[in-house]
Motif scaffolding. Structure first.
Motif, PDB file in Angstrom:
ATOM      1  N   ARG A  40     -11.408  20.185  37.211  1.00 10.83           N
ATOM      2  CA  ARG A  40     -10.889  20.286  38.671  1.00 10.83           C
ATOM      3  C   ARG A  40     -10.867  18.844  39.082  1.00 10.83           C
ATOM      4  O   ARG A  40     -11.634  17.871  38.905  1.00 10.83           O
ATOM      5  CB  ARG A  40     -11.742  21.237  39.322  1.00 10.83           C
ATOM      6  CG  ARG A  40     -11.650  22.568  38.912  1.00 10.83           C
ATOM      7  CD  ARG A  40     -12.430  23.470  39.817  1.00 10.83           C
ATOM      8  NE  ARG A  40     -12.515  24.787  39.199  1.00 10.83           N
ATOM      9  CZ  ARG A  40     -11.821  25.603  39.443  1.00 10.83           C
ATOM     10  NH1 ARG A  40     -10.647  25.666  40.344  1.00 10.83           N
ATOM     11  NH2 ARG A  40     -11.855  26.898  38.858  1.00 10.83           N
ATOM     12  N   LEU A  86      -5.595  27.086  41.778  1.00 10.50           N
ATOM     13  CA  LEU A  86      -6.793  27.529  42.150  1.00 10.50           C
ATOM     14  C   LEU A  86      -7.027  28.926  41.444  1.00 10.50           C
ATOM     15  O   LEU A  86      -5.978  29.585  41.106  1.00 10.50           O
ATOM     16  CB  LEU A  86      -6.866  27.596  43.555  1.00 10.50           C
ATOM     17  CG  LEU A  86      -6.860  26.642  44.562  1.00 10.50           C
ATOM     18  CD1 LEU A  86      -6.582  27.182  46.064  1.00 10.50           C
ATOM     19  CD2 LEU A  86      -8.167  25.751  44.255  1.00 10.50           C
ATOM     20  N   GLY A  87      -8.259  29.258  40.905  1.00  8.60           N
ATOM     21  CA  GLY A  87      -8.534  30.308  40.166  1.00  8.60           C
ATOM     22  C   GLY A  87      -9.479  30.091  39.130  1.00  8.60           C
ATOM     23  O   GLY A  87     -10.157  29.058  38.799  1.00  8.60           O
ATOM     24  N   HIS A  88      -9.573  30.951  38.165  1.00  9.87           N
ATOM     25  CA  HIS A  88     -10.729  31.345  37.215  1.00  9.87           C
ATOM     26  C   HIS A  88      -9.974  30.812  35.810  1.00  9.87           C
ATOM     27  O   HIS A  88     -10.840  30.463  34.792  1.00  9.87           O
ATOM     28  CB  HIS A  88     -11.397  32.211  37.156  1.00  9.87           C
ATOM     29  CG  HIS A  88     -10.597  33.477  36.829  1.00  9.87           C
ATOM     30  ND1 HIS A  88     -10.289  34.289  37.859  1.00  9.87           N
ATOM     31  CD2 HIS A  88     -10.572  34.407  35.607  1.00  9.87           C
ATOM     32  CE1 HIS A  88      -9.713  35.266  37.180  1.00  9.87           C
ATOM     33  NE2 HIS A  88      -9.825  35.224  36.192  1.00  9.87           N
ATOM     34  N   GLN A  89      -8.712  30.704  35.540  1.00  9.29           N
ATOM     35  CA  GLN A  89      -7.948  30.515  34.380  1.00  9.29           C
ATOM     36  C   GLN A  89      -6.723  30.110  34.712  1.00  9.29           C
ATOM     37  O   GLN A  89      -6.185  30.604  35.565  1.00  9.29           O
ATOM     38  CB  GLN A  89      -7.873  31.747  33.826  1.00  9.29           C
ATOM     39  CG  GLN A  89      -7.162  31.787  32.297  1.00  9.29           C
ATOM     40  CD  GLN A  89      -7.219  33.150  31.508  1.00  9.29           C
ATOM     41  OE1 GLN A  89      -8.407  33.207  30.918  1.00  9.29           O
ATOM     42  NE2 GLN A  89      -6.585  34.130  31.860  1.00  9.29           N
ATOM     43  N   ALA A 112      -2.013  30.276  37.830  1.00  7.58           N
ATOM     44  CA  ALA A 112      -3.387  30.225  37.991  1.00  7.58           C
ATOM     45  C   ALA A 112      -3.567  31.654  38.257  1.00  7.58           C
ATOM     46  O   ALA A 112      -2.890  32.212  39.019  1.00  7.58           O
ATOM     47  CB  ALA A 112      -3.675  29.501  39.367  1.00  7.58           C
ATOM     48  N   ASP A 114      -6.473  34.495  39.519  1.00  7.52           N
ATOM     49  CA  ASP A 114      -7.698  34.885  40.230  1.00  7.52           C
ATOM     50  C   ASP A 114      -7.732  36.231  40.496  1.00  7.52           C
ATOM     51  O   ASP A 114      -7.126  37.133  39.849  1.00  7.52           O
ATOM     52  CB  ASP A 114      -7.510  33.918  41.583  1.00  7.52           C
ATOM     53  CG  ASP A 114      -6.385  34.416  42.645  1.00  7.52           C
ATOM     54  OD1 ASP A 114      -5.687  35.628  42.256  1.00  7.52           O
ATOM     55  OD2 ASP A 114      -6.378  33.670  43.632  1.00  7.52           O
ATOM     56  N   GLU A 115      -8.477  36.599  41.307  1.00  6.42           N
ATOM     57  CA  GLU A 115      -8.867  38.003  41.529  1.00  6.42           C
ATOM     58  C   GLU A 115      -7.584  38.772  42.051  1.00  6.42           C
ATOM     59  O   GLU A 115      -7.338  40.033  41.781  1.00  6.42           O
ATOM     60  CB  GLU A 115     -10.193  38.495  42.404  1.00  6.42           C
ATOM     61  CG  GLU A 115     -11.481  38.008  41.943  1.00  6.42           C
ATOM     62  CD  GLU A 115     -11.336  36.463  41.902  1.00  6.42           C
ATOM     63  OE1 GLU A 115     -10.964  35.631  42.585  1.00  6.42           O
ATOM     64  OE2 GLU A 115     -12.330  35.955  41.001  1.00  6.42           O
ATOM     65  N   GLN A 116      -6.622  38.300  42.749  1.00 12.96           N
ATOM     66  CA  GLN A 116      -5.439  38.859  43.315  1.00 12.96           C
ATOM     67  C   GLN A 116      -4.346  38.747  42.341  1.00 12.96           C
ATOM     68  O   GLN A 116      -3.465  39.574  42.502  1.00 12.96           O
ATOM     69  CB  GLN A 116      -4.872  38.188  44.331  1.00 12.96           C
ATOM     70  CG  GLN A 116      -5.825  38.455  45.719  1.00 12.96           C
ATOM     71  CD  GLN A 116      -7.212  37.747  45.840  1.00 12.96           C
ATOM     72  OE1 GLN A 116      -7.352  36.755  45.305  1.00 12.96           O
ATOM     73  NE2 GLN A 116      -8.170  38.803  46.114  1.00 12.96           N
ATOM     74  N   GLU A 118      -1.773  36.498  39.331  1.00  7.18           N
ATOM     75  CA  GLU A 118      -1.238  35.133  38.940  1.00  7.18           C
ATOM     76  C   GLU A 118      -0.339  34.693  40.078  1.00  7.18           C
ATOM     77  O   GLU A 118       0.415  35.269  40.708  1.00  7.18           O
ATOM     78  CB  GLU A 118      -0.226  35.522  37.721  1.00  7.18           C
ATOM     79  CG  GLU A 118      -0.838  35.970  36.263  1.00  7.18           C
ATOM     80  CD  GLU A 118       0.029  36.172  35.439  1.00  7.18           C
ATOM     81  OE1 GLU A 118       1.209  35.829  35.381  1.00  7.18           O
ATOM     82  OE2 GLU A 118      -0.489  36.207  34.259  1.00  7.18           O
ATOM     83  N   THR A 119      -0.492  33.160  40.109  1.00  6.09           N
ATOM     84  CA  THR A 119       0.241  32.498  41.092  1.00  6.09           C
ATOM     85  C   THR A 119       0.881  31.454  40.158  1.00  6.09           C
ATOM     86  O   THR A 119       0.263  30.579  39.717  1.00  6.09           O
ATOM     87  CB  THR A 119      -0.653  31.847  42.343  1.00  6.09           C
ATOM     88  OG1 THR A 119      -1.255  32.874  43.099  1.00  6.09           O
ATOM     89  CG2 THR A 119       0.109  31.238  43.370  1.00  6.09           C
TER      90      THR A 119
END
Length: 137
Positions: A40, A86-89, A112, A114-116, A118-119
Protein backbone atom coordinates in the motif's frame (compact mmCIF):
# COMPACT_ATOMS: atom_id res chain seq x y z
CA UNK A 1 -3.01 -24.32 -16.17
CA UNK A 2 -0.10 -26.42 -14.95
CA UNK A 3 2.41 -24.78 -17.29
CA UNK A 4 1.13 -21.38 -16.19
CA UNK A 5 1.69 -22.34 -12.55
CA UNK A 6 5.23 -23.44 -13.43
CA UNK A 7 5.98 -20.19 -15.25
CA UNK A 8 4.62 -18.09 -12.39
CA UNK A 9 6.69 -20.11 -9.90
CA UNK A 10 9.86 -19.21 -11.88
CA UNK A 11 9.17 -15.48 -11.41
CA UNK A 12 10.95 -14.45 -8.23
CA UNK A 13 9.17 -11.10 -8.13
CA UNK A 14 5.75 -12.75 -8.45
CA UNK A 15 6.65 -15.13 -5.62
CA UNK A 16 7.71 -12.21 -3.44
CA UNK A 17 4.43 -10.42 -4.24
CA UNK A 18 2.33 -13.51 -3.42
CA UNK A 19 0.59 -13.68 -6.80
CA UNK A 20 -1.66 -16.66 -7.54
CA UNK A 21 -2.78 -17.92 -10.94
CA UNK A 22 -6.46 -18.85 -10.56
CA UNK A 23 -7.58 -19.31 -14.18
CA UNK A 24 -5.76 -19.83 -17.46
CA UNK A 25 -7.24 -20.71 -20.83
CA UNK A 26 -6.12 -19.87 -24.36
CA UNK A 27 -5.94 -16.08 -24.47
CA UNK A 28 -7.40 -15.50 -21.00
CA UNK A 29 -6.02 -15.35 -17.47
CA UNK A 30 -6.98 -14.43 -13.93
CA UNK A 31 -4.38 -13.51 -11.32
CA UNK A 32 -5.02 -12.80 -7.64
CA UNK A 33 -2.87 -10.84 -5.25
CA UNK A 34 -3.62 -10.66 -1.52
CA UNK A 35 -3.12 -7.12 -0.21
CA UNK A 36 -0.55 -6.59 2.53
CA UNK A 37 0.50 -3.38 4.27
CA UNK A 38 3.80 -3.23 2.35
CA UNK A 39 1.91 -3.14 -0.98
CA UNK A 40 0.00 0.00 0.00
CA UNK A 41 1.05 3.60 -0.52
CA UNK A 42 0.86 6.44 2.03
CA UNK A 43 -2.93 6.87 1.73
CA UNK A 44 -3.66 3.20 2.36
CA UNK A 45 -4.56 1.95 -1.09
CA UNK A 46 -2.55 -0.29 -3.40
CA UNK A 47 0.53 1.38 -4.83
CA UNK A 48 0.30 2.14 -8.55
CA UNK A 49 3.38 0.02 -9.15
CA UNK A 50 1.58 -2.99 -7.71
CA UNK A 51 -1.34 -2.49 -10.09
CA UNK A 52 1.05 -1.94 -12.98
CA UNK A 53 2.95 -5.16 -12.18
CA UNK A 54 -0.30 -7.12 -12.01
CA UNK A 55 -1.51 -5.70 -15.34
CA UNK A 56 1.81 -6.43 -17.06
CA UNK A 57 1.88 -10.03 -15.85
CA UNK A 58 -1.78 -10.69 -16.72
CA UNK A 59 -1.41 -9.16 -20.19
CA UNK A 60 1.64 -11.31 -20.86
CA UNK A 61 -0.06 -14.54 -19.79
CA UNK A 62 -3.09 -13.73 -21.95
CA UNK A 63 -1.00 -12.87 -24.99
CA UNK A 64 1.38 -15.78 -24.56
CA UNK A 65 -1.37 -18.36 -24.35
CA UNK A 66 -3.15 -16.81 -27.35
CA UNK A 67 -0.04 -17.16 -29.54
CA UNK A 68 1.02 -20.53 -28.14
CA UNK A 69 4.59 -19.54 -28.88
CA UNK A 70 7.45 -19.10 -26.44
CA UNK A 71 9.33 -17.12 -25.45
CA UNK A 72 7.21 -13.97 -25.37
CA UNK A 73 7.61 -10.60 -23.71
CA UNK A 74 5.67 -7.40 -23.19
CA UNK A 75 6.45 -4.88 -25.93
CA UNK A 76 4.39 -2.06 -24.39
CA UNK A 77 1.40 -1.38 -22.19
CA UNK A 78 -0.69 1.50 -20.91
CA UNK A 79 -2.63 1.61 -17.68
CA UNK A 80 -5.42 3.87 -16.44
CA UNK A 81 -6.02 4.05 -12.71
CA UNK A 82 -9.76 4.68 -12.35
CA UNK A 83 -10.15 4.72 -8.55
CA UNK A 84 -8.16 3.92 -5.40
CA UNK A 85 -7.62 0.19 -4.86
CA UNK A 86 -8.96 -0.55 -1.40
CA UNK A 87 -9.70 -4.03 -0.11
CA UNK A 88 -8.10 -7.27 0.96
CA UNK A 89 -7.28 -8.61 -2.52
CA UNK A 90 -6.64 -7.56 -6.12
CA UNK A 91 -7.86 -9.57 -9.11
CA UNK A 92 -6.56 -9.04 -12.64
CA UNK A 93 -8.44 -10.48 -15.61
CA UNK A 94 -6.85 -10.20 -19.03
CA UNK A 95 -7.74 -11.44 -22.48
CA UNK A 96 -6.27 -11.30 -25.94
CA UNK A 97 -8.41 -9.15 -28.24
CA UNK A 98 -6.35 -9.59 -31.43
CA UNK A 99 -3.64 -12.12 -32.11
CA UNK A 100 -1.33 -12.40 -35.08
CA UNK A 101 1.70 -14.54 -35.83
CA UNK A 102 4.20 -12.38 -33.88
CA UNK A 103 2.10 -10.27 -31.51
CA UNK A 104 -1.06 -10.19 -29.46
CA UNK A 105 -2.95 -7.10 -28.30
CA UNK A 106 -4.51 -7.68 -24.90
CA UNK A 107 -6.75 -5.90 -22.42
CA UNK A 108 -6.82 -6.20 -18.64
CA UNK A 109 -9.17 -5.11 -15.89
CA UNK A 110 -8.05 -5.00 -12.26
CA UNK A 111 -10.52 -5.18 -9.40
CA UNK A 112 -10.13 -4.54 -5.69
CA UNK A 113 -12.07 -7.04 -3.58
CA UNK A 114 -13.64 -6.26 -0.21
CA UNK A 115 -16.63 -7.49 1.79
CA UNK A 116 -19.04 -5.79 -0.65
CA UNK A 117 -17.56 -7.47 -3.73
CA UNK A 118 -15.36 -6.31 -6.62
CA UNK A 119 -14.66 -2.72 -7.66
CA UNK A 120 -12.92 -1.83 -10.93
CA UNK A 121 -9.71 0.09 -10.07
CA UNK A 122 -7.62 0.00 -13.26
CA UNK A 123 -7.74 -0.91 -16.94
CA UNK A 124 -4.75 -1.65 -19.15
CA UNK A 125 -3.96 -2.52 -22.73
CA UNK A 126 -0.72 -3.94 -24.04
CA UNK A 127 1.09 -5.65 -26.87
CA UNK A 128 2.79 -8.98 -26.25
CA UNK A 129 5.38 -10.11 -28.79
CA UNK A 130 7.32 -13.23 -29.64
CA UNK A 131 10.94 -12.71 -28.66
CA UNK A 132 13.41 -12.92 -31.51
CA UNK A 133 16.93 -14.26 -31.38
CA UNK A 134 19.64 -12.05 -29.88
CA UNK A 135 20.75 -11.23 -33.45
CA UNK A 136 17.35 -9.57 -34.08
CA UNK A 137 17.40 -7.51 -30.88
Amino acid sequence: MEIGQQLLAKQGFSNMMGTRLTRLTKGEVELELPMRPELRQQYGFAHGGVLSYLADNALTFAGGTAMLDVPIITSEFKINYVRPALGHQLVARARAVHTGRRQSVCQCEIFAVDEQGETLVAVAQGTIVVMGSSKES
